[in-house]
Design an enzyme around this catalytic site. Structure first.
Site, PDB file in Angstrom:
ATOM      1  N   ILE A  16      -2.359   1.146  -4.170  1.00  0.00           N
ATOM      2  CA  ILE A  16      -2.819  -0.087  -3.516  1.00  0.00           C
ATOM      3  C   ILE A  16      -2.766  -1.227  -4.532  1.00  0.00           C
ATOM      4  CG2 ILE A  16      -4.776  -1.283  -2.437  1.00  0.00           C
ATOM      5  CD1 ILE A  16      -5.611   1.389  -1.210  1.00  0.00           C
ATOM      6  N   ASP A  42      -8.075  -0.018 -15.218  1.00  0.00           N
ATOM      7  CA  ASP A  42      -7.817   1.371 -14.835  1.00  0.00           C
ATOM      8  C   ASP A  42      -8.380   2.257 -15.938  1.00  0.00           C
ATOM      9  OD1 ASP A  42      -6.519   3.825 -13.643  1.00  0.00           O
ATOM     10  OD2 ASP A  42      -5.671   2.291 -12.319  1.00  0.00           O
ATOM     11  N   ARG A  98     -16.611  17.899  -0.230  1.00  0.00           N
ATOM     12  CA  ARG A  98     -16.959  16.498  -0.009  1.00  0.00           C
ATOM     13  C   ARG A  98     -17.990  16.026  -1.035  1.00  0.00           C
ATOM     14  NH1 ARG A  98     -19.074  12.801   4.288  1.00  0.00           N
ATOM     15  NH2 ARG A  98     -20.827  14.151   4.754  1.00  0.00           N
ATOM     16  N   GLN A 112     -20.034   0.887 -12.636  1.00  0.00           N
ATOM     17  CA  GLN A 112     -19.354  -0.405 -12.476  1.00  0.00           C
ATOM     18  C   GLN A 112     -20.285  -1.461 -11.896  1.00  0.00           C
ATOM     19  OE1 GLN A 112     -15.455   0.483 -10.785  1.00  0.00           O
ATOM     20  NE2 GLN A 112     -14.831   1.460 -12.700  1.00  0.00           N
ATOM     21  N   ASP A 159      -8.763  -1.296   9.467  1.00  0.00           N
ATOM     22  CA  ASP A 159      -8.988  -0.665  10.769  1.00  0.00           C
ATOM     23  C   ASP A 159      -8.949  -1.722  11.882  1.00  0.00           C
ATOM     24  OD1 ASP A 159      -9.726   1.959   9.493  1.00  0.00           O
ATOM     25  OD2 ASP A 159     -11.256   0.660   8.645  1.00  0.00           O
ATOM     26  N   ARG A 162      -5.441  -2.633  12.441  1.00  0.00           N
ATOM     27  CA  ARG A 162      -4.771  -1.548  13.161  1.00  0.00           C
ATOM     28  C   ARG A 162      -5.082  -1.619  14.660  1.00  0.00           C
ATOM     29  NH1 ARG A 162      -6.507   3.068   8.720  1.00  0.00           N
ATOM     30  NH2 ARG A 162      -4.586   3.014   7.492  1.00  0.00           N
ATOM     31  N   HIS A 187     -15.942   3.346   7.538  1.00  0.00           N
ATOM     32  CA  HIS A 187     -14.489   3.447   7.374  1.00  0.00           C
ATOM     33  C   HIS A 187     -14.142   4.930   7.235  1.00  0.00           C
ATOM     34  CE1 HIS A 187     -10.397   2.963   6.134  1.00  0.00           C
ATOM     35  NE2 HIS A 187     -10.642   3.645   5.034  1.00  0.00           N
TER      36      HIS A 187
HETATM   37  P1  NAI Z   1      -4.373   5.828  -6.227  1.00  0.00           P
HETATM   38  O1  NAI Z   1      -4.862   7.188  -6.615  1.00  0.00           O
HETATM   39  O2  NAI Z   1      -2.924   5.532  -6.195  1.00  0.00           O
HETATM   40  O3  NAI Z   1      -5.046   4.748  -7.194  1.00  0.00           O
HETATM   41  C1  NAI Z   1      -6.368   4.828  -7.640  1.00  0.00           C
HETATM   42  C2  NAI Z   1      -6.411   4.288  -9.058  1.00  0.00           C
HETATM   43  O4  NAI Z   1      -7.781   4.255  -9.477  1.00  0.00           O
HETATM   44  C3  NAI Z   1      -5.656   5.169 -10.066  1.00  0.00           C
HETATM   45  O5  NAI Z   1      -4.750   4.367 -10.812  1.00  0.00           O
HETATM   46  C4  NAI Z   1      -6.769   5.717 -10.934  1.00  0.00           C
HETATM   47  O6  NAI Z   1      -6.371   5.939 -12.283  1.00  0.00           O
HETATM   48  C5  NAI Z   1      -7.801   4.606 -10.824  1.00  0.00           C
HETATM   49  N1  NAI Z   1      -9.155   4.993 -11.202  1.00  0.00           N
HETATM   50  C6  NAI Z   1      -9.774   6.201 -11.118  1.00  0.00           C
HETATM   51  N2  NAI Z   1     -11.008   6.140 -11.610  1.00  0.00           N
HETATM   52  C7  NAI Z   1     -11.201   4.871 -12.018  1.00  0.00           C
HETATM   53  C8  NAI Z   1     -12.282   4.200 -12.631  1.00  0.00           C
HETATM   54  N3  NAI Z   1     -13.424   4.854 -12.943  1.00  0.00           N
HETATM   55  N4  NAI Z   1     -12.146   2.880 -12.927  1.00  0.00           N
HETATM   56  C9  NAI Z   1     -10.985   2.242 -12.644  1.00  0.00           C
HETATM   57  N5  NAI Z   1      -9.931   2.818 -12.080  1.00  0.00           N
HETATM   58  C10 NAI Z   1     -10.032   4.125 -11.766  1.00  0.00           C
HETATM   59  O7  NAI Z   1      -5.060   5.551  -4.824  1.00  0.00           O
HETATM   60  P2  NAI Z   1      -4.707   4.404  -3.754  1.00  0.00           P
HETATM   61  O8  NAI Z   1      -3.791   4.939  -2.740  1.00  0.00           O
HETATM   62  O9  NAI Z   1      -4.390   3.139  -4.464  1.00  0.00           O
HETATM   63  O10 NAI Z   1      -6.127   4.288  -3.030  1.00  0.00           O
HETATM   64  C11 NAI Z   1      -7.253   3.801  -3.722  1.00  0.00           C
HETATM   65  C12 NAI Z   1      -8.515   4.045  -2.914  1.00  0.00           C
HETATM   66  O11 NAI Z   1      -8.518   3.277  -1.727  1.00  0.00           O
HETATM   67  C13 NAI Z   1      -8.700   5.493  -2.462  1.00  0.00           C
HETATM   68  O12 NAI Z   1     -10.076   5.829  -2.616  1.00  0.00           O
HETATM   69  C14 NAI Z   1      -8.347   5.451  -0.999  1.00  0.00           C
HETATM   70  O13 NAI Z   1      -8.982   6.482  -0.270  1.00  0.00           O
HETATM   71  C15 NAI Z   1      -8.887   4.103  -0.622  1.00  0.00           C
HETATM   72  N6  NAI Z   1      -8.347   3.500   0.600  1.00  0.00           N
HETATM   73  C16 NAI Z   1      -9.198   2.739   1.355  1.00  0.00           C
HETATM   74  C17 NAI Z   1      -8.762   2.077   2.480  1.00  0.00           C
HETATM   75  C18 NAI Z   1      -9.702   1.235   3.279  1.00  0.00           C
HETATM   76  O14 NAI Z   1      -9.274   0.735   4.332  1.00  0.00           O
HETATM   77  N7  NAI Z   1     -10.945   1.037   2.903  1.00  0.00           N
HETATM   78  C19 NAI Z   1      -7.377   2.209   2.931  1.00  0.00           C
HETATM   79  C20 NAI Z   1      -6.536   2.998   2.069  1.00  0.00           C
HETATM   80  C21 NAI Z   1      -7.020   3.629   0.946  1.00  0.00           C
END
Ligand code: NAI
Length: 331
Positions: A16, A42, A98, A112, A159, A162, A187
Site C-alpha cells: 500500500i 518501516d 487471531r 507508535q 469499503d 466499493r 472494517h
Molecule cells: P505489506 O505487508 O505489503 O506492508 C506492510 C509494511 O509494514 C511492511 O513493509 C512492513 O515491513 C511494515 N511494518 C511492519 N511492522 C511495522 C512497524 N512496527 N512499523 C512500521 N512499519 C512496519 O502490507 P500491505 O498490503 O501494504 O497492507 C498493510 C496493512 O493494511 C495490512 O494490515 C492490511 O491488512 C491493511 N489493509 C487495510 C485496508 C483497509 O481498508 N483498512 C485495505 C487493505 C489492506
C-alpha cells in the site's frame, strides 16, 4: 506559496505504501497546490527497500514534494507530522491465531501512539489503515491521551467506495453519480454496507438506489456480501491484497476530512463512537460523516429499520469483543 504539510506513512516499504506515496506527492491527498514533505517509516528488515522507494520518489521529480524522510526510527518519523497514515503492521500468516496477530499489532500501535503523542505536530490527524484497523486505532487513541479523540480515525472509505462501485456497475451509471451509501461498524466481514439512504443522480433528478435497483433480494443479500468479501476476492485474484484501491481511498479519506465533503454528501469514516445510533460509546466504529473546517461530524437522525439494526448491533458486538481481546493482549 503554502507551507509544506508533513505526511507520515508507516509501513511505507509495503504494497500500500508503494501505491500511496506517489499519490500524496502528486497532490491527490491534499490538493494540487499543497506542497508536502513525506515521512516514511518501516522496520529494519525493510530499510533497504524503503531507501529504494525514496530513490524513486526523487527520480519522479514531483514538483509538490519538498522533502523525504525515510527512516526506521519511529521518533524521527513522527517528528512534526501534521498527518499520519498508519499502514505498517504485522500481517496474519498461515497458522497464526487471531489473538497472536492482535497481540503483535496492539503492541506496535501502543508504541507508535506514544511517539505520535510526544513528537507529532499539534492537531495531527491520524488515519489507521493496518488491520485490525478499528482496534489498532482504538489502541492508538487510548495510549495517546493528549491527542484529541476527534483526530484518530480508521479507514472504511475503501469499503464505502466499493459499495458505490457495486451500485454503479449494477445500474450501469457513473460512479460519481452515486452517493450516500454507508459502511457501518468494523472494517471486517461483519461490516454493514447500507444503501437505504443512497441516491443516484439521473436526468430526472436524484432517485433512491432502492427505487432504481428494484431488487431487494440483491440489495439485502449479494450486494452486502460482495462488499464485505471484496478484499478476499482481490487477494484471490491478485495473490496480493488490494493496494491500489486502499491507497486511493486513504487519499479520499484525508482529502475530505481536511478539505470538506460536498454539500449534501456524506462519507464513511471509522471514528470514536459517542453513542450515536445506540452504538456503544468507546469503540472506533464506521459512521456516515460530514466534514467541514477540518472536522468530521456524524450524520444524525437517519432512519434505521429492523434489518439494519441487527447488522449495526452485530458489527458493534464484534468490535467490543476485539477491544476485549486487545486489552487481554496488553495485560
Ligand atoms: P505489506 O505487508 O505489503 O506492508 C506492510 C509494511 O509494514 C511492511 O513493509 C512492513 O515491513 C511494515 N511494518 C511492519 N511492522 C511495522 C512497524 N512496527 N512499523 C512500521 N512499519 C512496519 O502490507 P500491505 O498490503 O501494504 O497492507 C498493510 C496493512 O493494511 C495490512 O494490515 C492490511 O491488512 C491493511 N489493509 C487495510 C485496508 C483497509 O481498508 N483498512 C485495505 C487493505 C489492506
Amino acid at each position: 506559496a503554502k507551507e509544506p504539510v508533513r505526511v507520515l506513512v508507516t509501513g511505507a516499504a509495503g504494497q500500500i505504501g508503494y501505491a500511496l506515496v506517489p499519490m500524496i506527492a502528486r497532490g491527490v491527498m491534499l490538493g494540487p497546490d499543497q506542497p508536502v514533505i513525506l515521512h516514511m517509516l518501516d522496520i529494519p528488515p525493510a530499510a533497504e527497500a524503503l531507501n529504494g522507494v525514496k530513490m524513486e520518489l526523487i527520480d519522479a521529480a514531483f514538483p509538490l514534494l519538498k522533502g523525504v524522510v525515510a527512516t526506521t526510527d519511529v521518533v524521527e518519523a513522527c517528528t512534526g507530522v501534521n498527518i499520519a497514515v498508519m499502514v505498517g503492521g504485522f500481517p496474519r500468516k498461515e497458522g497464526m491465531e487471531r489473538k497472536d496477530v492482535m497481540s503483535k499489532n496492539v503492541s506496535i500501535y501502543k508504541a507508535q501512539a506514544s511517539a505520535l503523542e510526544k513528537h507529532a505536530a499539534a492537531n495531527c490527524k491520524v488515519l489507521v489503515v493496518a488491520n485490525p484497523a478499528n482496534t489498532n486505532a482504538l489502541i492508538l487513541k487510548e495510549f495517546a491521551p493528549s491527542i484529541p479523540e476527534k483526530n484518530i480515525t480508521c479507514l472504511t472509505r475503501l469499503d464505502h467506495n466499493r459499495a458505490l462501485g457495486q451500485v454503479s456497475e449494477r445500474l450501469n451509471v457513473q460512479v460519481s453519480d452515486v452517493k450516500n451509501v454507508i459502511i457501518w461498524g468494523n472494517h471486517s466481514s461483519s461490516q454493514y454496507p447500507d444503501v437505504n439512504h443512497a441516491t443516484v443522480k439521473t436526468p430526472s433528478g436524484e432517485k433512491p438506489v432502492r427505487e432504481l435497483v428494484k431488487d431487494d433480494a440483491w440489495l439485502n443479500g449479494e450486494f452486502i456480501t460482495t462488499v464485505q468479501q471484496r478484499g478476499a476476492a482481490i487477494i484471490k485474484a491478485r495473490k496480493l491484497s488490494s493496494a491500489l484501491s486502499a491507497a486511493s481511498s486513504a487519499c479520499d479519506h484525508i482529502r475530505d476530512w481536511v478539505l470538506g465533503t460536498p454539500e449534501g454528501t456524506w462519507v464513511s469514516m471509522g471514528v470514536y463512537s459517542d453513542g450515536s445510533y445506540n452504538v456503544p460509546a468507546g469503540l472506533i466504529y464506521s459512521f456516515p460523516v460530514n466534514c467541514r473546517n477540518g472536522e468530521w461530524t456524524i450524520v444524525q437522525e437517519l432512519g434505521i429499520d429492523a434489518f439494519s439494526r441487527k447488522k449495526l448491533d452485530a458489527t458493534a458486538a464484534e468490535l467490543s469483543e476485539e477491544k476485549a481481546l486487545a486489552y487481554s493482549c496488553l495485560s
